[in-house]
Design a protein around this motif. Structure first.
Motif, PDB file in Angstrom:
ATOM      1  N   ASP A  29       0.871  -1.185   0.000  1.00  0.00           N
ATOM      2  CA  ASP A  29       0.000   0.000   0.000  1.00  0.00           C
ATOM      3  C   ASP A  29       0.901   1.226   0.000  1.00  0.00           C
ATOM      4  O   ASP A  29       2.046   1.160   0.447  1.00  0.00           O
ATOM      5  CB  ASP A  29      -0.893   0.006   1.255  1.00  0.00           C
ATOM      6  N   ARG A  30       0.371   2.332  -0.499  1.00  0.00           N
ATOM      7  CA  ARG A  30       1.174   3.557  -0.395  1.00  0.00           C
ATOM      8  C   ARG A  30       1.212   4.045   1.052  1.00  0.00           C
ATOM      9  O   ARG A  30       2.044   4.860   1.412  1.00  0.00           O
ATOM     10  CB  ARG A  30       0.665   4.634  -1.350  1.00  0.00           C
ATOM     11  N   ASP A  31       0.276   3.547   1.872  1.00  0.00           N
ATOM     12  CA  ASP A  31       0.334   3.772   3.315  1.00  0.00           C
ATOM     13  C   ASP A  31       0.984   2.511   3.925  1.00  0.00           C
ATOM     14  O   ASP A  31       0.314   1.518   4.218  1.00  0.00           O
ATOM     15  CB  ASP A  31      -1.082   3.989   3.861  1.00  0.00           C
TER      16      ASP A  31
ATOM     17  N   GLY B 125      -6.768   2.078  -5.585  1.00  0.00           N
ATOM     18  CA  GLY B 125      -7.595   2.943  -6.423  1.00  0.00           C
ATOM     19  C   GLY B 125      -8.017   4.173  -5.649  1.00  0.00           C
ATOM     20  O   GLY B 125      -8.059   4.166  -4.416  1.00  0.00           O
TER      21      GLY B 125
HETATM   22  N1  LIG Z   1     -15.835   0.843  -2.223  1.00  0.00           N
HETATM   23  C1  LIG Z   1     -16.543   0.739  -3.347  1.00  0.00           C
HETATM   24  O1  LIG Z   1     -17.761   0.998  -3.385  1.00  0.00           O
HETATM   25  C2  LIG Z   1     -15.876   0.295  -4.613  1.00  0.00           C
HETATM   26  C3  LIG Z   1     -16.710  -0.085  -5.683  1.00  0.00           C
HETATM   27  C4  LIG Z   1     -16.107  -0.486  -6.871  1.00  0.00           C
HETATM   28  C5  LIG Z   1     -14.737  -0.522  -6.976  1.00  0.00           C
HETATM   29  N2  LIG Z   1     -13.960  -0.132  -5.919  1.00  0.00           N
HETATM   30  C6  LIG Z   1     -12.510  -0.195  -6.107  1.00  0.00           C
HETATM   31  O2  LIG Z   1     -11.957  -1.056  -5.150  1.00  0.00           O
HETATM   32  C7  LIG Z   1     -10.612  -0.684  -4.891  1.00  0.00           C
HETATM   33  C8  LIG Z   1     -10.399  -0.578  -3.386  1.00  0.00           C
HETATM   34  O3  LIG Z   1     -11.230   0.448  -2.888  1.00  0.00           O
HETATM   35  P1  LIG Z   1     -11.758   0.493  -1.388  1.00  0.00           P
HETATM   36  O4  LIG Z   1     -13.190   0.800  -1.461  1.00  0.00           O
HETATM   37  O5  LIG Z   1     -11.291  -0.697  -0.640  1.00  0.00           O
HETATM   38  O6  LIG Z   1     -11.046   1.827  -0.891  1.00  0.00           O
HETATM   39  P2  LIG Z   1     -10.097   2.153   0.352  1.00  0.00           P
HETATM   40  O7  LIG Z   1      -9.908   3.618   0.273  1.00  0.00           O
HETATM   41  O8  LIG Z   1     -10.640   1.544   1.592  1.00  0.00           O
HETATM   42  O9  LIG Z   1      -8.742   1.405  -0.006  1.00  0.00           O
HETATM   43  C9  LIG Z   1      -7.923   1.828  -1.036  1.00  0.00           C
HETATM   44  C10 LIG Z   1      -6.497   1.547  -0.646  1.00  0.00           C
HETATM   45  O10 LIG Z   1      -5.673   1.872  -1.782  1.00  0.00           O
HETATM   46  C11 LIG Z   1      -4.546   2.563  -1.299  1.00  0.00           C
HETATM   47  N3  LIG Z   1      -3.990   3.389  -2.354  1.00  0.00           N
HETATM   48  C12 LIG Z   1      -4.487   4.515  -2.899  1.00  0.00           C
HETATM   49  N4  LIG Z   1      -3.651   5.012  -3.814  1.00  0.00           N
HETATM   50  C13 LIG Z   1      -2.587   4.177  -3.850  1.00  0.00           C
HETATM   51  C14 LIG Z   1      -1.390   4.154  -4.597  1.00  0.00           C
HETATM   52  N5  LIG Z   1      -1.077   5.135  -5.456  1.00  0.00           N
HETATM   53  N6  LIG Z   1      -0.539   3.127  -4.410  1.00  0.00           N
HETATM   54  C15 LIG Z   1      -0.812   2.148  -3.527  1.00  0.00           C
HETATM   55  N7  LIG Z   1      -1.904   2.137  -2.765  1.00  0.00           N
HETATM   56  C16 LIG Z   1      -2.790   3.133  -2.939  1.00  0.00           C
HETATM   57  C17 LIG Z   1      -5.049   3.378  -0.120  1.00  0.00           C
HETATM   58  O11 LIG Z   1      -3.979   3.788   0.731  1.00  0.00           O
HETATM   59  C18 LIG Z   1      -6.018   2.406   0.527  1.00  0.00           C
HETATM   60  O12 LIG Z   1      -5.361   1.594   1.472  1.00  0.00           O
HETATM   61  C19 LIG Z   1     -10.379   0.615  -5.650  1.00  0.00           C
HETATM   62  O13 LIG Z   1      -9.739   0.335  -6.875  1.00  0.00           O
HETATM   63  C20 LIG Z   1     -11.780   1.114  -5.897  1.00  0.00           C
HETATM   64  O14 LIG Z   1     -11.854   1.957  -7.023  1.00  0.00           O
HETATM   65  C21 LIG Z   1     -14.501   0.256  -4.735  1.00  0.00           C
END
Ligand SMILES: NC(=O)c1ccc[n+]([C@@H]2O[C@H](COP(=O)([O-])OP(=O)(O)OC[C@H]3O[C@@H](n4cnc5c(N)ncnc54)[C@H](O)[C@@H]3O)[C@@H](O)[C@H]2O)c1
Length: 266
Positions: free
Chosen positions: A51-53, A106
């Motif tokens: 993760d970036r974090d 994402g």
């Molecule tokens: N939550 C939803 O409703 C939903 C629906 C469809 C698709 N998605 C997709 O699912 C994926 C995960 O989303 P989520 O809902 O778990 O969000 P989230 O914000 O809980 O997790 C996203 C993670 O990605 C990491 N991240 C962001 N930019 C980064 C980078 N440049 N390099 C490495 N890590 C990075 C963040 O630090 C975070 O830990 C994403 O691609 C999102 O677009 C989410």
């Protein structure tokens, strides 16, 4: 690559096992990525949480080890080529192989398109599209050398349709790109043993969407468009992740599996 004889009756539970396999998860510090890291470790994989974090990634790896699984963590920013290249090299040095990639990192920056800045557009493209390319390239080249591997990227229902919650053009564009990158990579790498699929979820409650879920009327409006009459949580993706990552989906590649409560069926 897993293949069965014509008369084989497989032990179905074994088809979903990943014992001794190495699974790299991008964006594994939160939400869907964290869920994926746990799920794959439960079926025997070593989960490499990136993760970036980096602190959040380390916390998730510690959760998995505390639950009895195998996991380690790395700081990796998927939008930064040098970070992706050096992290995959470190992972390869430590693990010798990479069997599964879950491309989960994402972001979303919502704005009406007439107000969307080029800077914000480029930030989303860098993570959601270029990040998928870079991680797929680095994992894929190692899988091709092994002659097997499974890549599962997280796209979105917004990769298939546009929706009423407008003002998210960069997200729609990049998620549609993930869906067609899935097909393109599946065609390019299929005859060398590497499968590439994606999962297209509907609204799941995570850090990314928390601001929507707490917005007045959002859940009701979304519910009206969801035949199953509910939004989701990361755990709703557990089955799809396990299926596409494991030999259970040995003949499946280039597929975008919607896990969307029926949203795109309307
Ligand atoms: N939550 C939803 O409703 C939903 C629906 C469809 C698709 N998605 C997709 O699912 C994926 C995960 O989303 P989520 O809902 O778990 O969000 P989230 O914000 O809980 O997790 C996203 C993670 O990605 C990491 N991240 C962001 N930019 C980064 C980078 N440049 N390099 C490495 N890590 C990075 C963040 O630090 C975070 O830990 C994403 O691609 C999102 O677009 C989410």
């Amino acid at each position: 690559m897993t293949e069965y004889s014509a008369s084989a009756i497989p032990q179905v539970a074994d088809m979903f096992r990943l014992d001794g396999k190495v699974a790299v998860i991008t964006g594994g510090g939160s939400g869907i990525g964290r869920l994926a890291a746990h799920v794959l470790s439960q079926v025997g994989a070593s989960s490499i949480v990136t993760d970036r974090d980096g602190d959040r990634a380390a916390e998730v790896a510690a959760e998995i080890r505390n639950a009895g699984g195998h996991a380690s963590s790395y700081h990796m920013d998927v939008a930064d080529e040098s970070s992706v290249v050096s992290t995959f090299a470190e992972i390869e040095a430590a693990q010798s192989r990479i069997d599964v990639l879950i491309g989960c990192a994402g972001i979303s920056i919502r704005a009406q398109t007439e107000d969307l800045t080029l800077e914000d557009w480029e930030k989303v493209v860098a993570v959601n599209q270029t990040g998928i390319f870079l991680a797929s390239r680095e994992a894929g080249k190692r899988m091709l050398a092994q002659g097997e591997g499974s890549i599962v990227n997280i796209s979105s229902k917004w990769g298939h349709v546009a929706g009423p919650f407008n003002g998210n053009l960069s997200y729609h564009a990049t998620k549609a790109a993930v869906v067609n990158m899935t097909r393109a990579l599946a065609v390019e790498w299929g005859n060398r043993g590497v499968r590439v699929n994606d999962i297209a979820p509907t609204f799941l409650r995570t850090a990314m969407t928390e601001h929507l879920f707490t917005q007045q009327g959002f859940v009701e409006q979304a519910m009206d468009l969801l035949p199953l009459r509910r939004t989701g949580v990361p755990a709703d993706l557990a089955g799809a992740l396990l299926y596409l990552a494991s030999p259970a989906s040995a003949l499946v590649t280039g597929h975008s599996l919607v896990v969307d409560g029926g949203w795109t069926a309307r």
